[in-house]
Design an enzyme around this catalytic site. Structure first.
Site, PDB file in Angstrom:
ATOM      1  N   GLY A 134       7.200  -9.696   7.822  1.00  0.00           N
ATOM      2  CA  GLY A 134       5.853 -10.178   7.589  1.00  0.00           C
ATOM      3  C   GLY A 134       5.769 -10.914   6.267  1.00  0.00           C
ATOM      4  N   GLN A 135       4.640 -10.738   5.563  1.00  0.00           N
ATOM      5  CA  GLN A 135       4.388 -11.459   4.323  1.00  0.00           C
ATOM      6  C   GLN A 135       3.822 -10.505   3.276  1.00  0.00           C
ATOM      7  OE1 GLN A 135       2.280 -15.404   5.703  1.00  0.00           O
ATOM      8  NE2 GLN A 135       1.754 -13.766   7.129  1.00  0.00           N
ATOM      9  N   ASP A 249      18.077   1.098   1.694  1.00  0.00           N
ATOM     10  CA  ASP A 249      18.137  -0.331   1.367  1.00  0.00           C
ATOM     11  C   ASP A 249      17.961  -0.549  -0.127  1.00  0.00           C
ATOM     12  OD1 ASP A 249      18.466  -3.028   1.866  1.00  0.00           O
ATOM     13  OD2 ASP A 249      16.340  -3.376   2.236  1.00  0.00           O
TER      14      ASP A 249
END
Length: 956
Positions: A134-135, A249
């Site tokens: 997404g953003q 991550d």
């Protein structure tokens, strides 16, 4: 006259005097003569100087005033302004024009979001970043006059569900483990839905560590800054370990500066890949440069993988460049072995599924004399060379750029240039700190995850504490924390992997926003549907808690199954893991091993055989290590029941339910058509585990129930309820198995259809085949020895009648044992051949009826009947290196199954709270066929359930 003359002369003299003065001095009027002009109101007015504005100003900043000069009636409205779009592409395609072709919400400057719960408004001002997840927008909050970062998730179910995991984990960390914000974890403020997009509001931070290194022209930071950041990151990792959370991550891009605090602090962000340590899901995680060896090899992982990533980050902060900049996984592993001078331990290589991809076996694990030597230790494995890897994979490995002149860690750190004009005393001091840094990095980047330092151990290293470094650091021992449940690991193999692990699909965007379906990864549902430990592909076994339709191949259905294994752990039913904790029923997501059978149990027996044709072909890219022989999987030839091992605790047969068949005569003695299970229960909890939950659940996988200790267990009524369905004139009498605690007797009351009048007239004599989940742990061999020969002969006949696999028109009964006695065999060892095939009986479309002799258990099932694996991609996140999960990659438009052109049918499109269609793409949906049920079958008169069951669509 004289007076006149005299006066004229005086005037002339005065005039001459004034003239002489005027020449020599300026004229100064008297103050009383000249005064400032005052208007009638008595206030002095300012002098205005007319300054003409430049044309550029009048046509830009003062454009509205210019328009009003031209037209006094002009009125300005901001909503009519042409929008400055921040999203690319900005053409509305999906979600009624609110989303672009990538399912991203089209953002423009001054767009506003509104949280329905907090009533907070967020006005978009800029775009901070974007990725396949997404953003991230920079938003202004008018109520607080502050800026925040809002992550706008794509309008697809997979991203939505994963974002919910991030929200849940961060909320737990912020409120439960770090309420005072002292452990450098990003703060989450709010989350809400806007135009069908999940929006998550975070605190606004500054640049990340990668941008800091980039600003420094990829030169390393000073050791004092490296130490400061390392100490803060360790605080965050210690909190994660205490909470049992794996970040999955960790990299410089996900560590941001908080410049508003002095001295500068950092915070760990992006928990979109995070998971609980006892509920690991994905096998393809972490960015490539920071990926741990166990993830590369496909080995079970823990929070130790974050410590490896942390070590890579510390090295990069000092060097300015990544320590392992490999172009491929092979290149990264090669650099690790070369720079660290070690390789993964043999116990990891033995169990990892990708070992054959990167290593060759040059010796025996029991005789290391022929093996190689790494780090002074003998090993039965040797890393492949580039030529050997190319020969195996049929392609050259991608090799990254070499940044360092030296090939080992000590030389790389020692030879890094010192700061120019550094005094000699400071050079000596920094040299000692570099030695401490080398020792620190070695402890963090230890190949053996069991020996790798924890955050608490690393925090006491002299490099962090500042104590003088005199000798290699020996960390204080820690008591290992052993989790109750076994880790579940799902591979990103082409069939399912990343998406189906959590019940997701990147193609499903039209779904009502509901909690994640009940699975071992996200146990959020108040009820559960059971499955069998014995079926291939089922991972919800005894101690995992039974879950709704949790077949590994379907995740939400009962009919789609892929024969796929990965090396989570040994696939035995009851064994000891490395921590010494028994795992009753491990995940079948484990490496398939070719078992060594005694005489009589070869391919013609009932055990699993690679020649039996009951496994799907290997998918492209699957490691052959899944099929390497194993030396510790051997069936004992002798048993009191002469049917192989009588207890699942004595063998490992991929969860085959036939390992307990030798106990049939004892179980059959206690069971009948009217058996309720209440009076024979060994524990009172059995009566609570029967009835209610099973009454509304018609599953295959042996009709297994669930544990009384399951997190999502329902209180069940006492008694086993039978229900009969009449189809085509044949009465089908079915039963339901129940699961209770380990102290309780696990029995089954499942009866099978029969075409003989004997079974219809005298159901008490009909054999009731126990369910794979109904093994009685309190049953002993002594009970078997009490059986007489007559019982044993009747057992053989009755058992053979239950060895048929049949399928009726009702798909819910597709995995039954038929009682046709024509398939009985005098050799008991031949009755174990296709035990794992129970999980495959539903893959076939149009299976033969229950009385078809070709559907019997001992019949050969061609391998072509099973679905081959198909590629499955996963989405990607902002800044994620590997083509995976949220950086990852890109949902495919569809998957085509090779057999019968089977297509994945998506669930029906639903509308969100705003009434907008959730799925703009044109897809084929089905409303009447839940996953796993064959489309050509119909189950009439399905009993209603007290809790609504979710049908996820069909893979038919």
């Amino acid at each position: 006259m004289d007076d006149i003359d005299s006066s004229d002369g005086a005037a002339a003299a005065r005039a001459g005097e004034i003239g002489s003065i005027g020449v020599s001095t300026p004229w100064k009027p008297i103050q009383l003569v000249f005064k400032r002009y005052l208007p009638q109101n008595g206030s002095a007015s300012k002098v205005h100087v007319a300054v003409k504005k430049p044309v550029v100003v009048r046509l830009t900043r003062d454009l509205v005033e210019t328009y009003k000069i031209c037209d006094p009636q002009f009125k300005y409205r901001g909503e009519l302004n042409p929008k400055r779009y921040l999203t690319t592409p900005s053409v509305g395609v999906n979600n009624d024009g609110f989303d672009n072709v990538n399912y991203d919400l089209i953002l423009a400057v001054n767009d506003d979001f509104c949280s329905s719960d907090s009533r907070q408004r967020y006005i978009v001002k800029d775009l901070l970043g974007h990725g396949t997840f997404g953003q991230v927008a920079k938003c202004w909050v008018p109520e607080t006059n502050s800026f925040v970062a809002v992550k706008v998730i794509k309008n697809q179910l997979a991203y939505y569900q994963q974002a919910l995991v991030e929200v849940s984990i961060l909320t737990t960390l912020n409120k439960k483990y770090d309420p005072e914000d002292k452990n450098h974890i990003v703060r989450i403020y709010d989350y809400f839905l806007h135009q069908s997009h999940l929006c998550i509001c975070f605190e606004l931070l500054d640049m990340n560590l990668y941008e800091l290194i980039k600003i420094n022209q990829f030169r390393g930071l000073s050791l004092s800054i490296v130490k400061l950041f390392s100490k803060q990151i360790l605080l965050g990792l210690a909190l994660l370990k205490d909470a049992g959370i794996i970040h999955c991550d960790l990299k410089p891009e996900n560590i941001l500066l908080c410049a508003s605090v002095k001295p500068t602090e950092i915070k760990i962000i992006d928990f979109g890949s995070a998971c609980m340590e006892d509920k690991t899901v994905y096998s393809y995680i972490q960015s490539r440069y920071y990926r741990s060896p166990e993830v590369l090899l496909g080995y079970q992982y823990t929070t130790a993988i974050d410590m490896w990533s942390f070590g890579c980050i510390v090295a990069e902060l000092f060097l300015g460049l990544p320590l392992f900049p490999g172009g491929s996984e092979f290149d990264i592993l090669r650099r690790m072995i070369e720079i660290l001078g070690k390789q993964p331990p043999d116990y990891v290589l033995k169990e990892a599924k990708n070992t054959n991809k990167f290593f060759k076996c040059v010796g025996s694990v029991h005789n290391l004399g022929n093996g190689g030597t790494y780090g002074g230790l003998k090993s039965a494995y040797m890393a492949l060379t580039g030529e050997e890897f190319e020969a195996r994979e049929k392609k050259k490995p991608e090799i990254g750029k070499e940044y360092f002149n030296h090939k080992n860690l000590e030389e790389i750190v020692k030879s890094y240039p010192y700061k120019i004009n550094l005094p000699e005393d400071d050079v000596v001091k920094e040299t000692q700190i570099r030695l401490a840094l080398i020792d620190f990095l070695k402890g963090l980047m230890e190949f053996d995850p069991a020996k790798r330092w924890s955050p608490f151990q690393a925090a006491k290293h002299p490099f962090i504490t500042g104590e003088p470094f005199t000798c290699p650091y020996n960390p204080p021992p820690e008591t290992p924390r052993v989790h109750v449940t076994q880790n579940i690991k799902v591979d990103h193999h082409p069939g399912e992997g990343h998406w189906f692990a959590a019940g997701l699909s990147p193609h499903v965007s039209g779904r009502t926003r509901i909690p994640m379906h009940n699975s071992p990864h996200f146990q959020m549902m108040p009820y559960s549907h059971a499955n069998s430990y014995g079926s291939i592909g089922s991972y919800g076994s005894y101690n995992d808690g039974t879950i709704q339709d949790n077949s590994y191949g379907s995740y939400g259905g009962t009919g789609n199954m892929f024969a796929y294994y990965s090396p989570v752990n040994h696939p035995g039913l009851y064994m000891q893991n490395q921590g010494g904790v028994s795992m009753l029923g491990t995940s079948p997501d484990a490496r398939r091993r070719v078992m060594q059978y005694p005489h009589g149990n070869g391919p013609n027996g009932l055990g699993t055989s690679p020649s039996a044709g009951n496994f799907a072909p290997l998918p492209l890219g699957t490691s052959p290590s899944q099929f390497t022989p194993n030396t510790n999987n051997q069936f004992l030839a002798g048993s009191p029941g002469h049917h192989g091992p009588t207890s699942p605790v004595r063998n490992s047969c991929h969860g085959s339910p036939l390992g307990k068949m030798a106990a049939f005569s004892q179980i059959n003695r206690r069971m009948s058509a009217g058996y309720s299970g209440g009076s024979q229960s060994q524990d009172s909890s059995l009566s609570q585990a029967q009835g209610h939950g099973m009454d509304n659940f018609y599953q295959n996988e042996g009709y297994s129930g669930q544990f009384s200790g399951s997190p999502s267990r329902r209180q069940l009524d006492s008694g086993v309820k039978n229900r009969k369905q009449t189809q085509g004139g044949t009465t089908l009498s079915t039963g339901y198995s129940t699961h209770n605690n380990a102290n309780s007797s696990l029995r089954s009351n499942m009866y099978n259809p029969s075409s003989t009048a004997h079974h219809l007239e005298n159901p008490d004599t009909a054999l009731s085949v126990p369910d794979p989940g109904d093994w009685d742990p309190n049953y002993s061999d002594d009970l078997l020895l009490e059986e007489d020969s007559a019982d044993e002969s009747s057992l053989a006949n009755a058992f053979s009648r239950g060895m048929q696999l049949g399928s009726t028109d009702a798909s819910s009964y597709s995995r039954r044992f038929n009682s046709n006695a024509s398939t009985s065999s005098s050799n008991p060892t031949t009755q174990r051949r296709y035990a794992p095939n129970q999980a495959f009986s539903q893959v076939e479309t149009g299976s033969p009826p229950s009385n078809d002799p070709h559907a019997r258990f001992g019949q050969h099932i061609p391998g072509s009947q099973y679905i081959p694996h198909v590629s499955q991609n996963s989405p990607s996140r902002l800044g994620q290196q590997p083509p995976q999960r949220y950086n990852h990659g890109r949902p495919n438009a569809g998957r085509t199954m090779d057999r019968n052109h089977m297509n994945a049918q998506l669930p029906p499109s639903n509308t969100n709270s705003g009434g907008q269609q959730r799925s703009p793409r044109s897809s084929s949906y089905t409303n009447g066929v839940p996953w796993g049920r064959r489309t050509n079958n119909h189950v009439p008169n399905v009993p209603s359930t007290s809790h609504g069951r979710v049908d996820y669509g069909s893979i038919a």
